[in-house]
Every structure is written in structure tokens, then in C-alpha cells.
Write a protein that holds these residues in place. Structure first.
Motif, mmCIF file in Angstrom:
data_model
loop_
_atom_site.group_PDB
_atom_site.id
_atom_site.type_symbol
_atom_site.label_atom_id
_atom_site.label_comp_id
_atom_site.label_asym_id
_atom_site.label_seq_id
_atom_site.Cartn_x
_atom_site.Cartn_y
_atom_site.Cartn_z
ATOM 1 N N TRP A 1 0.807 -1.217 0.000
ATOM 2 C CA TRP A 1 0.000 0.000 0.000
ATOM 3 C C TRP A 1 0.844 1.272 0.000
ATOM 4 O O TRP A 1 0.341 2.343 0.333
ATOM 5 N N THR B 1 2.283 4.585 -0.954
ATOM 6 C CA THR B 1 1.738 5.639 -1.808
ATOM 7 C C THR B 1 2.868 6.405 -2.514
ATOM 8 O O THR B 1 3.993 6.460 -2.000
ATOM 9 N N PRO B 2 2.554 6.976 -3.723
ATOM 10 C CA PRO B 2 1.257 6.949 -4.398
ATOM 11 C C PRO B 2 1.022 5.629 -5.123
ATOM 12 O O PRO B 2 1.948 5.033 -5.667
ATOM 13 N N LYS C 1 3.233 11.640 -1.563
ATOM 14 C CA LYS C 1 2.325 10.503 -1.388
ATOM 15 C C LYS C 1 0.960 10.766 -2.001
ATOM 16 O O LYS C 1 0.095 9.876 -1.999
ATOM 17 N N GLU D 1 -4.934 8.569 -4.714
ATOM 18 C CA GLU D 1 -5.197 9.071 -3.371
ATOM 19 C C GLU D 1 -6.224 10.201 -3.401
ATOM 20 O O GLU D 1 -7.053 10.327 -2.479
ATOM 21 N N PRO E 1 -1.826 6.302 4.398
ATOM 22 C CA PRO E 1 -1.524 4.956 3.889
ATOM 23 C C PRO E 1 -2.003 3.889 4.865
ATOM 24 O O PRO E 1 -2.057 4.106 6.077
#
Length: 504
Positions: free
Chosen positions: A140, A142-143, A295, A300, A340
Motif C-alpha cells: 500500500w 503511496t502513491p 504521497k 489518493e 496509507p
């Protein structure tokens, strides 16, 4: 159904089921309540907790057992106690113990006086033998890939395959038993361990489907039941088409959110019309597609928007972040809202996929998924691809899939239903189908509102009165009811005046 990328009787009747458990409520055989885990007891010191052993496989009830965490907040007036109210926040995968603790602060005094509030983490969630499918720090990170970009499509399919494989590798023995009928059997084990002949039930979002399945399997054990923000229980909608239907509702709710921003142009300065706010939104999204800001990328940004549309507590900070980015090229406020996934969030995501993937058949042909997402993206672009990737592991799922249980409401006592008109997670058409599927139900519609979760969550006094009268006195409206929507957020009001609670 919580997302993360990564719902007439003739005359005002008093129900025949009155205080069914008030005189036999002392003991809880099988449950020894004591202190809760620290992460529960610290924010919710009023809760007591107990562990309950349930079979991994109900076909082998004496075989391997799982641990469920169950919480209780005793009725404040023992002399007025009428039973246990079991609470589920939805998901699937929402931690129920913590939610029950937070919800207690919102419940009317008469309900707190009359019921033991029972929370529980469903199997493999939070404190109930939790599972995960991936390492959240890597998977997971990010991004994340842009959900809408054709050039990222193969990468997103690979991620879906990786997630499904990870679930099988890390939690394979649990997956065949992670489904709604099994969760419903766990609910009945909790009832039995509480020493109750009947229980009352309050379910939100996925909790409405769990409640409907429980009522189908164990109608004789249902006292009073509130289902709020309803999943469409039609067997052809569980769960693939329910997810597609969210895309349409999300786009419509996004337009209403833009209207709200435009109504407060003196605060946000993004324009006085929907189209002007839409242009600012599109501009920010285009910039993020050119290059993510740390991120914060397009995935997102969509995730922030989609989850904000479930409730309203994030409306102001999201609009402020949009304004800063659009007017001043300052991405800090938006980036600060990106969270995140940690271990708890990954656990919720694992259960979300595991239960939905196992509850019903899913398409296995890539072209069918892509065709449906492409079709919806033409008119409802916000979530069409985002939603697909959220549940795309179901295409590769390696555990058995069930045929959904047909919900008929046979044998159920009167049930009270709530849904807002513009709910994103559980669109209104699905609520109407739940109403049709439960002939003993009466439905309360919150008009001109879209919050996911109405009773005790939205700050709607009339809806709260109806639900309280039903739980405490057994009184239902004579027919279906429409109530005006709760007030929209005031961006000028202090944060301390926030009166609503969002579902987990």
C-alpha cells in the motif's frame, strides 16, 4: 460497505414482543466479561469485554475454534432493561467493539437505559483472530497506480492477482469460512452465550445484509431490528453489481458536494456554481496525473473524495485542500489527509475482499470487468475504475464461492429501516429492494441528504425519535415515512460543533 482503494403496518402498532429478557438478564453463560484490551479500554472505559470461542467450520463444531472479542455496556437502568442490542458497523471488516463504544456517546438516553449494548469484532477482524493478505508498508505504499490510466491497467491487474495470492498464502485456512452466513451463525453463538432467547440488532451498511441473513436463518431469535443504510439483497446484485451501482451514486453525490462548496464561495473561493468547482477539481486531478505530489497521486485524490462522500466530517478539509491546490499550488492540506494503510486498515481490506469474494459468484473474464468499468466511466468517472480495482482480487479468488441466500423475511417480526436519499455506499434503489424483501418492514427515508448512516449518526432529530420509540417502546410508524434531511455542514462553525459520527 466501506471503501478504501488500495444498505405498511395499519395504525401505529406496539409490537407484541415486549420485555422478553428483562427478568432473565443477569448471567451471561459462556461469556465472562472483564477488562477490554488497552486500545479499547482507554477510549471507552465503560466497556467490558469477553472472548467467545466459535468453530472455524460449523460443519465441524467441535473442531478448530476461533476467538471472537465481544464487548458489553450494561443497561444504565437494570429495572428498565429489556434485552441486548447487538451492534454491527458494516464493512465487511469494520471493528465492531470500538464502534459500539463510540456509538454509545450518540445514542439516546432511553436506549442506553433499556439495553445492554453488545459490540463484537466479526471473525478475523481486529481482536478476533485477525488476518492480513499483504505487508501494508510495501503493497500500500503511496502513491498507488492511477486507477483510471489505461497504461496502468496491467499493473493494477497484477496487483489484484498479488492480493488474492497473498490472501491464500497468509490466510488460506480461514477463507472458506469468511462469508456472511458464517458471520450470522457467529451472531447466534453470541446470543446463546449471552443467555438470551432473543436479541435486538442494529446494523449499518454491510451490517444490514448481515442482519437480513441472520433474520433469514434465525427469525425466531430476533426481537427488534434496525437496518440502516441498506445493501441491496437481490441475489443478482451481491456483490459485483452492488459495487457498480455505487459508481452512479458517487458521481451524483459529488455534484451535490460541489454545489455545497459553491454555496460557500465566501469560504473556499472556488466559484459560485457547480461547473466552476468542477473545473477546479478537474484541474487538480490533471496536475496529479502529470506528476504526483509526494504521497498524493490521482489514486489518493479519488480515495479522499470517495470516502468524504460517505459522510460529511471531511467536507470542509477536503474543500480547503482543493482550494489551496487550485488557487495557490499548495498541496500540503490535501497531502496531509492521505493516510496509507496500516495493519488495522489492511486487516479491514482483507476482510472486505474475503467476505464479498466468497459470498457470491464473480466474473472471471478480464474483458467483462473492463467493459463494465469503461461503460460507467463515460458518465460516472469518479469511481468507475477505482471501485473495480478495490474488489478486483475477487476475479482471482481461490476460496469457494457461495450462492447468495435469498432474503424473504419469513417469520421476522416488524423491522425498522433507514436510508438517506443520496447515500453513496448503499444507493437508495437497493434500500427499496431490501424493503420489498422484508414484508414486515417499515422504511424511513431521509430526503435531500446523503450521509451513510442515519439513525443516531446523522443528527436528524426526527429520525432519531422514530428509532428510539421503536427500540424502547416497540412503536412503529403506521406506514413508510419521509423525514427532511439533517442540516448540511457549516464550514464556518467550530470543529467542536460537529455532531455526526461517520461509519468506520
Amino acid at each position: 460497505m466501506k471503501r478504501s482503494f488500495a444498505l405498511g403496518l395499519a395504525g401505529a402498532a406496539v409490537l407484541a414482543s415486549t420485555a422478553v429478557t428483562g427478568s432473565t438478564a443477569q448471567a451471561a453463560p459462556g461469556l465472562q466479561f472483564g477488562p477490554c484490551p488497552e486500545d479499547v479500554s482507554k477510549p471507552y472505559p465503560q466497556l467490558q469485554c469477553a472472548e467467545l470461542q466459535v468453530p472455524l467450520d460449523y460443519r465441524d463444531p467441535s473442531g478448530e475454534q476461533l476467538k471472537l472479542l465481544v464487548s458489553k455496556q450494561p443497561a444504565r437502568k437494570p429495572e428498565a432493561r429489556r434485552g441486548s442490542l447487538l451492534i454491527n458497523p458494516g464493512g465487511p471488516g469494520g471493528p465492531g467493539v470500538g464502534f459500539a463504544g463510540s456509538l454509545a456517546a450518540k445514542l439516546p438516553a432511553a436506549v442506553l437505559d433499556s439495553y445492554d449494548l453488545i459490540g463484537f469484532d466479526t471473525r478475523n477482524v481486529a481482536h478476533s483472530t485477525p488476518i492480513s493478505c499483504v505487508d501494508p508498508g510495501t503493497y500500500w505504499k503511496t502513491p498507488l497506480p492511477d486507477p483510471d490510466a489505461p497504461q496502468a491497467r496491467e499493473q493494477n491487474w497484477q496487483r489484484a492477482q498479488q492480493y488474492a495470492d497473498g490472501c491464500q498464502q497468509r490466510a488460506g485456512k480461514y477463507l472458506p469460512h469468511l462469508n456472511t452466513p458464517t458471520n450470522a451463525r457467529d451472531v447466534d453463538r453470541i446470543r446463546e452465550a449471552l443467555g438470551e432467547q432473543k436479541i435486538s440488532y442494529l446494523g449499518y451498511s454491510y451490517g444490514t445484509y448481515l442482519g437480513a441473513v441472520y433474520g433469514q436463518l434465525f427469525p425466531q431469535h430476533v426481537d427488534r431490528m434496525i437496518l440502516d443504510s441498506m445493501v441491496n439483497p437481490d441475489t443478482s446484485e451481491i456483490w459485483y453489481r452492488n459495487n457498480l451501482n455505487q459508481d452512479i451514486a458517487a458521481q451524483e453525490r459529488l455534484g451535490l458536494y460541489f454545489d455545497w462548496i459553491a454555496q460557500h464561495d465566501d469560504v473556499f473561493h472556488l466559484g459560485t456554481e457547480r461547473r466552476q468547482v468542477q473545473a477546479a477539481w478537474d484541474g487538480v486531478q490533471a496536475e496529479l496525473r502529470k506528476a504526483p505530489r509526494g504521497k498524493l497521486g490521482p489514486a489518493e485524490f479519488i480515495d479522499l473524495a470517495f470516502n468524504a462522500l460517505y459522510g460529511e466530517t471531511s467536507w470542509k478539509p477536503l474543500a480547503e485542500g482543493l482550494a489551496d491546490f487550485h488557487l495557490r499550488n499548495d498541496d500540503k492540506k490535501l497531502a496531509d489527509q492521505v493516510e496509507p494503510k496500516d495493519e488495522l486498515a489492511e486487516n479491514g481490506n482483507a476482510i472486505y475482499n474475503a467476505v464479498e469474494c466468497a459470498d457470491a459468484p464473480w466474473p472471471t473474464r478480464q474483458r467483462e470487468w473492463e467493459r463494465d468499468s469503461e461503460r460507467l466511466a463515460k458518465d460516472y468517472p469518479l469511481a468507475a475504475w477505482y471501485n473495480s480495482w478495490t474488489v478486483a482480487p475477487c476475479r482471482f479468488w481461490q476460496a469457494p464461492r457461495q450462492e447468495p441466500l435469498k432474503i424473504t423475511g419469513d417469520g421476522l417480526p416488524p423491522v425498522l429501516l433507514f436510508n438517506s436519499e443520496h447515500d453513496v455506499a448503499t444507493p437508495y434503489e437497493g434500500a427499496l429492494e431490501m424493503h420489498r424483501s422484508l414484508p414486515s418492514s417499515v422504511m424511513v427515508t431521509e430526503r435531500d441528504a446523503g450521509k451513510h448512516g442515519v439513525w443516531a449518526l446523522a443528527g436528524n432529530a426526527e429520525a432519531d425519535r422514530i428509532g428510539t420509540d421503536y427500540l424502547v417502546n416497540g412503536t412503529l410508524p403506521p406506514d413508510d415515512v419521509e423525514v427532511p434531511g439533517h442540516p448540511a455542514p457549516d464550514p464556518k462553525a467550530p470543529a467542536t460543533q460537529q455532531k455526526t459520527l461517520d461509519l468506520p
